[in-house]
Design an enzyme around this catalytic site. Structure first.
Site, PDB file in Angstrom:
ATOM      1  N   ASN A  11       0.794  -1.225   0.000  1.00 18.54           N
ATOM      2  CA  ASN A  11       0.000   0.000   0.000  1.00 18.54           C
ATOM      3  C   ASN A  11       0.828   1.277   0.000  1.00 18.54           C
ATOM      4  OD1 ASN A  11       0.654  -0.969   2.651  1.00 18.54           O
ATOM      5  ND2 ASN A  11      -0.621   0.648   3.522  1.00 18.54           N
ATOM      6  N   GLY A  13       5.229   3.069  -0.198  1.00 18.70           N
ATOM      7  CA  GLY A  13       6.672   2.895  -0.302  1.00 18.70           C
ATOM      8  C   GLY A  13       7.097   1.939  -1.394  1.00 18.70           C
ATOM      9  N   ARG A  34      -2.621  -3.631   5.981  1.00 21.79           N
ATOM     10  CA  ARG A  34      -3.130  -3.933   7.321  1.00 21.79           C
ATOM     11  C   ARG A  34      -4.329  -3.089   7.712  1.00 21.79           C
ATOM     12  NH1 ARG A  34       1.113  -3.940  12.015  1.00 21.79           N
ATOM     13  NH2 ARG A  34       1.636  -1.937  11.070  1.00 21.79           N
ATOM     14  N   VAL A  54       0.224  -9.877   8.498  1.00 26.68           N
ATOM     15  CA  VAL A  54       1.029 -11.095   8.312  1.00 26.68           C
ATOM     16  C   VAL A  54       1.426 -11.752   9.633  1.00 26.68           C
ATOM     17  CG1 VAL A  54       1.915 -10.364   6.061  1.00 26.68           C
ATOM     18  CG2 VAL A  54       3.214  -9.814   8.145  1.00 26.68           C
ATOM     19  N   GLY A  82       6.773  -4.958   6.446  1.00 27.69           N
ATOM     20  CA  GLY A  82       7.742  -4.844   7.535  1.00 27.69           C
ATOM     21  C   GLY A  82       7.489  -3.616   8.387  1.00 27.69           C
ATOM     22  N   TYR A 145      15.575  -4.623  14.014  1.00 24.10           N
ATOM     23  CA  TYR A 145      15.305  -4.553  12.571  1.00 24.10           C
ATOM     24  C   TYR A 145      16.405  -5.257  11.781  1.00 24.10           C
ATOM     25  CZ  TYR A 145      14.162  -2.368   8.051  1.00 24.10           C
ATOM     26  OH  TYR A 145      13.830  -2.137   6.750  1.00 24.10           O
ATOM     27  N   LYS A 149      15.994  -8.539   9.296  1.00 27.21           N
ATOM     28  CA  LYS A 149      16.329  -8.463   7.876  1.00 27.21           C
ATOM     29  C   LYS A 149      17.490  -9.397   7.521  1.00 27.21           C
ATOM     30  CE  LYS A 149      13.249  -5.494   6.511  1.00 27.21           C
ATOM     31  NZ  LYS A 149      12.203  -5.864   5.534  1.00 27.21           N
TER      32      LYS A 149
END
Length: 239
Positions: A11, A13, A34, A54, A82, A145, A149
């Site tokens: 949705n 970026g 979300r 998720v 994320g 983070y 990743k």
């Protein structure tokens, strides 16, 4: 023939740019989001928007059923959803570690596992996991983070070994600083410090990341799997 493409976190970026790129190429595109309303431009471009967190296995299952009913089994999965909860490790609540891992790593595991059955049956598929340059060389204040990743790299490479004989490729894209809402929230001092570390001396556009992802799902990239492709202007050079 067009493929069924699912982009999680599509949705805004990078995910938004990826969804647009696939839609403009004539693919059947679905995105997860979300909350709120899906982007109007994606809806107008024919993208299917499904609400899905998720971190919830039942929501993932329902999202896939919706996509499969409308577009058929997922041929291309771009796992992009994320979150961040930045803080120095000494000050970081354990809940912030858990939340980031649950969304970024475990959430990716959930959607990847759910997509696998259809790809196995078809004996083909393309998977791209969206990691970060931070996952390759670390970042102070982002231990949670970075760990999430970095975990995607191990997940992707193990999956690539499992699924390669079944005709499925799995690769990782590791963006650096990208011009999105997240980086626009940086102070001028933080932005200047980031640019000083980038040999190309500018931020990436979401479209540049999307172009790399599209390539990795194309026929031209059919012999690439288990790779980590940085799109970072040279920021993480050597990793």
């Amino acid at each position: 023939m067009s493929r069924s493409v699912l982009v999680t976190g599509g949705n805004r970026g990078i995910g938004h740019a990826v969804a647009r790129a696939f839609a403009e190429a004539g693919e059947r595109v679905a995105i997860t989001h979300r909350s709120g309303e899906p982007p109007r431009d994606l809806v107008d471009a024919g993208c299917l928007a499904v609400r899905c967190d998720v971190t919830d296995t039942e929501q993932v299952e329902m999202a896939f059923k919706d996509v499969e009913a409308r577009h058929g089994p997922v041929d291309v999965l771009v796992a992009n959803a994320g979150i961040t909860r930045d803080n120095l490790l000494l000050r970081m609540p354990e809940a912030d570690l858990g939340a980031v891992l649950e969304t970024n790593l475990v959430g990716t595991f959930r959607v990847l596992k759910r997509a696998t059955a259809g790809m196995l049956q078809a004996r083909k598929g393309r998977v791209v996991l969206v990691s970060s340059v931070v996952g390759l060389h670390g970042s102070a204040g982002q231990t949670n983070y970075a760990a999430s990743k970095a975990g995607l790299v191990g997940l992707a490479r193990s999956y690539a070994r499992e699924m390669g004989p079944r005709g499925v490729t799995c690769n990782v894209v590791a963006p650096g600083f990208v011009d999105t809402d997240m980086t626009r929230a940086l102070t001028e001092k933080q932005r200047d410090a980031a640019l000083a570390k980038i040999p190309l001396a500018r931020l990436a556009t979401p479209e540049e990341v999307a172009a790399t992802i599209r390539f990795l799902t194309s026929d031209e990239a059919s012999y690439i799997t288990g790779a980590v492709i940085p799109v970072d202007g040279g920021m993480g050079m050597g990793h």
